[in-house]
Scaffold this active site. Sequence first.
Site, PDB file in Angstrom:
ATOM      1  N   CYS A 267      -2.185  -2.982   9.104  1.00 43.04           N
ATOM      2  CA  CYS A 267      -1.232  -2.946  10.206  1.00 43.04           C
ATOM      3  C   CYS A 267      -0.834  -4.371  10.572  1.00 43.04           C
ATOM      4  O   CYS A 267      -1.515  -5.326  10.236  1.00 43.04           O
ATOM      5  CB  CYS A 267      -1.864  -2.281  11.415  1.00 43.04           C
ATOM      6  SG  CYS A 267      -2.680  -0.737  11.005  1.00 43.04           S
TER       7      CYS A 267
ATOM      8  N   ARG B 108       3.456  -4.761   6.229  1.00 45.21           N
ATOM      9  CA  ARG B 108       2.014  -4.508   6.301  1.00 45.21           C
ATOM     10  C   ARG B 108       1.708  -3.047   6.647  1.00 45.21           C
ATOM     11  O   ARG B 108       0.572  -2.598   6.504  1.00 45.21           O
ATOM     12  CB  ARG B 108       1.392  -5.403   7.374  1.00 45.21           C
ATOM     13  CG  ARG B 108       1.495  -6.875   7.052  1.00 45.21           C
ATOM     14  CD  ARG B 108       0.847  -7.676   8.141  1.00 45.21           C
ATOM     15  NE  ARG B 108      -0.584  -7.476   8.136  1.00 45.21           N
ATOM     16  CZ  ARG B 108      -1.452  -8.301   7.613  1.00 45.21           C
ATOM     17  NH1 ARG B 108      -1.036  -9.385   7.028  1.00 45.21           N
ATOM     18  NH2 ARG B 108      -2.740  -8.053   7.667  1.00 45.21           N
TER      19      ARG B 108
ATOM     20  N   TRP C 189      -0.154   1.364   9.750  1.00 44.67           N
ATOM     21  CA  TRP C 189      -0.360   2.063   8.486  1.00 44.67           C
ATOM     22  C   TRP C 189      -1.545   2.974   8.755  1.00 44.67           C
ATOM     23  O   TRP C 189      -2.667   2.527   8.944  1.00 44.67           O
ATOM     24  CB  TRP C 189      -0.671   1.071   7.372  1.00 44.67           C
ATOM     25  CG  TRP C 189      -0.758   1.700   6.018  1.00 44.67           C
ATOM     26  CD1 TRP C 189       0.262   1.907   5.136  1.00 44.67           C
ATOM     27  CD2 TRP C 189      -1.938   2.196   5.370  1.00 44.67           C
ATOM     28  NE1 TRP C 189      -0.207   2.513   4.003  1.00 44.67           N
ATOM     29  CE2 TRP C 189      -1.548   2.700   4.107  1.00 44.67           C
ATOM     30  CE3 TRP C 189      -3.280   2.269   5.729  1.00 44.67           C
ATOM     31  CZ2 TRP C 189      -2.447   3.261   3.217  1.00 44.67           C
ATOM     32  CZ3 TRP C 189      -4.182   2.833   4.841  1.00 44.67           C
ATOM     33  CH2 TRP C 189      -3.767   3.321   3.596  1.00 44.67           C
TER      34      TRP C 189
ATOM     35  N   ASN D  95      -6.107  -3.737  14.283  1.00 45.42           N
ATOM     36  CA  ASN D  95      -5.972  -3.673  12.829  1.00 45.42           C
ATOM     37  C   ASN D  95      -7.384  -3.620  12.273  1.00 45.42           C
ATOM     38  O   ASN D  95      -8.222  -4.442  12.641  1.00 45.42           O
ATOM     39  CB  ASN D  95      -5.235  -4.947  12.366  1.00 45.42           C
ATOM     40  CG  ASN D  95      -5.043  -4.996  10.864  1.00 45.42           C
ATOM     41  OD1 ASN D  95      -5.306  -4.019  10.162  1.00 45.42           O
ATOM     42  ND2 ASN D  95      -4.586  -6.133  10.383  1.00 45.42           N
ATOM     43  N   GLY D  96      -7.681  -2.641  11.423  1.00 47.55           N
ATOM     44  CA  GLY D  96      -9.034  -2.511  10.872  1.00 47.55           C
ATOM     45  C   GLY D  96      -9.549  -1.103  11.086  1.00 47.55           C
ATOM     46  O   GLY D  96      -8.771  -0.188  11.370  1.00 47.55           O
TER      47      GLY D  96
ATOM     48  N   GLU E 299       0.492  -3.366 -15.940  1.00 45.55           N
ATOM     49  CA  GLU E 299       1.257  -3.850 -14.788  1.00 45.55           C
ATOM     50  C   GLU E 299       2.640  -3.195 -14.745  1.00 45.55           C
ATOM     51  O   GLU E 299       3.143  -2.844 -13.665  1.00 45.55           O
ATOM     52  CB  GLU E 299       1.360  -5.390 -14.859  1.00 45.55           C
ATOM     53  CG  GLU E 299       2.314  -6.041 -13.879  1.00 45.55           C
ATOM     54  CD  GLU E 299       2.007  -5.785 -12.402  1.00 45.55           C
ATOM     55  OE1 GLU E 299       0.928  -5.274 -12.071  1.00 45.55           O
ATOM     56  OE2 GLU E 299       2.890  -6.082 -11.571  1.00 45.55           O
TER      57      GLU E 299
ATOM     58  N   LYS F 182       3.977  -1.091 -11.575  1.00 46.16           N
ATOM     59  CA  LYS F 182       5.213  -1.432 -10.849  1.00 46.16           C
ATOM     60  C   LYS F 182       6.114  -0.202 -10.743  1.00 46.16           C
ATOM     61  O   LYS F 182       6.674   0.099  -9.701  1.00 46.16           O
ATOM     62  CB  LYS F 182       5.929  -2.559 -11.613  1.00 46.16           C
ATOM     63  CG  LYS F 182       6.731  -3.562 -10.848  1.00 46.16           C
ATOM     64  CD  LYS F 182       6.011  -4.243  -9.732  1.00 46.16           C
ATOM     65  CE  LYS F 182       4.617  -4.659 -10.014  1.00 46.16           C
ATOM     66  NZ  LYS F 182       3.730  -4.784  -8.889  1.00 46.16           N
TER      67      LYS F 182
ATOM     68  N   GLU G 164       4.645   2.465  -8.310  1.00 41.17           N
ATOM     69  CA  GLU G 164       4.696   2.020  -6.903  1.00 41.17           C
ATOM     70  C   GLU G 164       6.059   2.265  -6.267  1.00 41.17           C
ATOM     71  O   GLU G 164       6.132   2.725  -5.133  1.00 41.17           O
ATOM     72  CB  GLU G 164       4.414   0.512  -6.816  1.00 41.17           C
ATOM     73  CG  GLU G 164       2.959   0.117  -6.874  1.00 41.17           C
ATOM     74  CD  GLU G 164       2.810  -1.395  -6.826  1.00 41.17           C
ATOM     75  OE1 GLU G 164       2.081  -1.882  -5.957  1.00 41.17           O
ATOM     76  OE2 GLU G 164       3.406  -2.101  -7.671  1.00 41.17           O
TER      77      GLU G 164
ATOM     78  N   HIS H  14      -5.553   8.307 -29.519  1.00 44.23           N
ATOM     79  CA  HIS H  14      -6.779   8.847 -28.906  1.00 44.23           C
ATOM     80  C   HIS H  14      -6.471   9.639 -27.646  1.00 44.23           C
ATOM     81  O   HIS H  14      -7.355   9.808 -26.807  1.00 44.23           O
ATOM     82  CB  HIS H  14      -7.764   7.713 -28.604  1.00 44.23           C
ATOM     83  CG  HIS H  14      -8.188   6.977 -29.832  1.00 44.23           C
ATOM     84  ND1 HIS H  14      -8.948   7.548 -30.828  1.00 44.23           N
ATOM     85  CD2 HIS H  14      -7.910   5.723 -30.250  1.00 44.23           C
ATOM     86  CE1 HIS H  14      -9.133   6.671 -31.793  1.00 44.23           C
ATOM     87  NE2 HIS H  14      -8.517   5.552 -31.469  1.00 44.23           N
TER      88      HIS H  14
ATOM     89  N   LYS I 189       1.367  -3.710   2.080  1.00 37.83           N
ATOM     90  CA  LYS I 189       1.291  -4.957   1.317  1.00 37.83           C
ATOM     91  C   LYS I 189      -0.104  -5.551   1.313  1.00 37.83           C
ATOM     92  O   LYS I 189      -0.603  -6.004   0.292  1.00 37.83           O
ATOM     93  CB  LYS I 189       2.275  -5.949   1.935  1.00 37.83           C
ATOM     94  CG  LYS I 189       2.315  -7.295   1.266  1.00 37.83           C
ATOM     95  CD  LYS I 189       3.217  -7.232   0.080  1.00 37.83           C
ATOM     96  CE  LYS I 189       3.243  -8.514  -0.717  1.00 37.83           C
ATOM     97  NZ  LYS I 189       3.520  -8.222  -2.136  1.00 37.83           N
TER      98      LYS I 189
HETATM   99  C1  G6P Z   1      -1.668  -3.896  -2.496  1.00 34.81           C
HETATM  100  C2  G6P Z   1      -0.279  -4.378  -2.819  1.00 34.81           C
HETATM  101  C3  G6P Z   1      -0.227  -4.833  -4.285  1.00 34.81           C
HETATM  102  C4  G6P Z   1      -1.263  -5.896  -4.549  1.00 34.81           C
HETATM  103  C5  G6P Z   1      -2.669  -5.443  -4.123  1.00 34.81           C
HETATM  104  C6  G6P Z   1      -3.639  -6.597  -4.098  1.00 34.81           C
HETATM  105  O1  G6P Z   1      -1.934  -2.747  -3.211  1.00 34.81           O
HETATM  106  O2  G6P Z   1       0.678  -3.383  -2.602  1.00 34.81           O
HETATM  107  O3  G6P Z   1       1.057  -5.344  -4.568  1.00 34.81           O
HETATM  108  O4  G6P Z   1      -1.268  -6.234  -5.891  1.00 34.81           O
HETATM  109  O5  G6P Z   1      -2.639  -4.903  -2.806  1.00 34.81           O
HETATM  110  O6  G6P Z   1      -3.236  -7.481  -3.094  1.00 34.81           O
HETATM  111  P1  G6P Z   1      -3.581  -9.008  -3.023  1.00 34.81           P
HETATM  112  O7  G6P Z   1      -2.914  -9.480  -1.771  1.00 34.81           O
HETATM  113  O8  G6P Z   1      -5.066  -9.117  -2.959  1.00 34.81           O
HETATM  114  O9  G6P Z   1      -3.030  -9.656  -4.239  1.00 34.81           O
END
Ligand code: G6P
Length: 604
Positions: free
Chosen positions: A2, A27, A73, A97-98, A480, A484, A487, A503, A599
Site C-alpha cells: 500500500c 503500490r 492493496w 502498510n503491512g 522473463e 511479462k 503480468e 519432456h 509494484k
Molecule cells: C513485484 C513486481 C515485479 C518485480 C517483483 C520483485 O512482483 O510486480 O515487477 O519483479 O515484485 O520486486 P523487486 O522490487 O524486489 O525487484
Amino acid sequence: MCGIVGYVGGRGAQKILVDGLQRLEYRGYDSAGIVTLGGGATLLREKGKVVELEKLVSEHETPDKIGIGHTRWATHGEPSQQNAHPHQAGDIYLVHNGIIENYKELKQELPDHEFTSDTDSEVLAALIDSFYDNETSLESAVTQALQLVEGTYGIAVLSTREDDKIVVARSGSPLIIGVGQDETIIASDASALVGHTTNAIYLNDGEIAVCKAGSVELTDLASHPLSAKVEKIEADMSAIQKQGYDHFLLKEIMEQPITLQSTLNGRVIKAEARAQLGGLNMSAEELQEIEHVVIIGCGTAYYAGMLASYYLEQLVDGLTVDVEIASEMRYRSFHLPKDTVALVVSQSGETADTLACLREVKARGVKTLGVINAVGSTIAREVDGGVYVHAGPEISVASTKAFTSQVAAMTIFAIQLAQAKGAGAQELGKYIDELAAMPDEIQKVLEAHKDQIRDVATKYAHYEHALFLGRDTLFPVALEGALKLKEISYIHAEGYAGGELKHGPLALVDDRFFEVMLLQENALLDKSLSNLAEMNARGGHVIAITNSDRQIDAEAVIHIDTKQELLVPIVLNVVQQLFAYYVAVARGNDVDQPRNLAKSVTVE
Ligand code: G6P
C-alpha cells in the site's frame, strides 16, 4: 504494497495528499482514502483508483492543513469503502502498510470498539485508542500499542485532540519523512516527496517520529530520543511523469538506452578495457577470495539474476553460482560455502521476501551486496555494499528497464571479479565492448522494430496460451518473456528451456497456443531450430525472435540486426517487453496497473 502519504504545514492538505497518492498508486490501487483535520475530521474513502477518490474530494473540499492518506492493496478484507484506510477509532485515524499478524488475538481484547471493517489495520487503530486517555499523548499511545503488535507495519496516525502532529512508526514497511520549509511530508516512497522537498529522513525499523509543521522528533519504541539523519533525495518530476507516452510501461521500455547508460557510466571503462563498481566495499584481495556467488531475488529480479549467473560462470573461472527465489530460500535450512558473496537483487529494495532472505544470509555471516534501483531503500541500507543500478523511478508495475540495468550491473560485477582473479583485458574485452555498445544497440532495435513488433503482437493478442522457449542464456529470457506477458496481458504463459520441449510442453501445442522461440546465432542454434521444426510439424504458431541471418521457418519472424553476440539476450528481451506491451494494449488492459498485482511487494 500500500501507499502512505501525510502532510502537515501551511498549504491545503487535501490536494497534496491526493497528488501524493496518485504518484504512489502503483503500490496498490483497489481503494484509497484521506482524512484531514481542521476543527474536526473530514474522512473521505472510495473503492477503486485514486481518480475516484479525487472526485469525492472535489465535492468535499476543505482548507485543512494536516492529513494522512492511503492507497490500498487488499490483504485482509475485500476492496471496499469500509475496508479502505484511514481507519478510525475514537479520536484516532490511522493508515497502515503491512500485516498485523496477531490481529485476531488483539481484537478479542478490544470489546469496546465497534469494528466496521475486516482489516487488521482497524484493530491497530482501536488498540492505539485503547491507550489514548486524557493523560496520554498520541505518541505515547502509539508506542504502547506497538509493543503488543506482531507483524509488519508502516503507520501514520492522527488525532483530533492533537491536531498539529502526525505520529509515524515503522517495522518492516518503508516510511520516509520529507523535511520542507515549515512543512513535513510523509510517504512510503520518495516519489511522493518529489517537487516538495529534497531533504528526507528514512525511518528505521523500531523508530517512531512525531512530525509537526516545522519539526520532526525521533525516538525508539522505549521513547529514548534518537538523532535524525537528513539525507538528500535525487529525483526530478520528469522521472515520475509519462512525458507524452500513453503508458509508463512504454516510456520505461523506450528510455532504456538512457537508463542503461546511467548504469554503465563510470563503471565500464572501454578505453582501458576495465570495469569497476564503486560501492562494493571489498578490496581486490577480498574479491579474489570469492569462490561462490548466490544471487537472490523475486519475480523479474530473480530472472535478471538467473541471466547474470550465466555471465558470471562464463567470466570467472572456477566460480560456482546459485540463483535463489527469496521466498523459498528464506525458509530453507540452507548452507553456504565459505567465501560466498550474496547478490541481493531488487528494483524497489523493499520486497519483503528478499529483505527477509538478506537477513537470513547475513545471520550466517555471509557478505551481502545489493543490486538495487531505489536509492535509500531498506535492502540498500542493510547490505554490506553493492551497486545502485540507476535506472530511475520505475512506475509501471511490470519491471522492464530495471531488468536490463540489473543484468548489466551484475555483468560488470562479473568482469570486476574476473579482473581481481587475474583475467586479462583480452578475455574480458568482448564483454566490455558489448556492454559499452548496448545502449546504442537497444536504441537501434527500438527504432527499427517498434512498428513490426506492434503488428505481430496485435495479430497474436487473441490467443489464451503462450509458450516461451530458449536455450542457455535465452532460457532465463524465455522465463522473463512469459512473466511479462502474463503480468500485463493475462494470457497464460509459460517459459521453458528449449531442451525440455519434448519432456512435456510439446503436448500443449495446438491452435489455442502461440509459441515464442528465442534464437541466438551461436553453437546451440541448430538445436533450437530442431525444436522449432518439431513445433511446426505439430501445427504450432511460432513467433521467432532472433538475431540470426539464417532462413527461419516460423509463422512470424522478428529479425533484429545487432552487433551484440554474447549479450544478445538482453536485446531480445527488450523485443519481448515491447511485444507484451502491445499485446496488453490490443486486449484493452490497464497496462501500468495490472489487476491483482502491486509494484512493491512489502508483505509475504
Ligand atoms: C513485484 C513486481 C515485479 C518485480 C517483483 C520483485 O512482483 O510486480 O515487477 O519483479 O515484485 O520486486 P523487486 O522490487 O524486489 O525487484
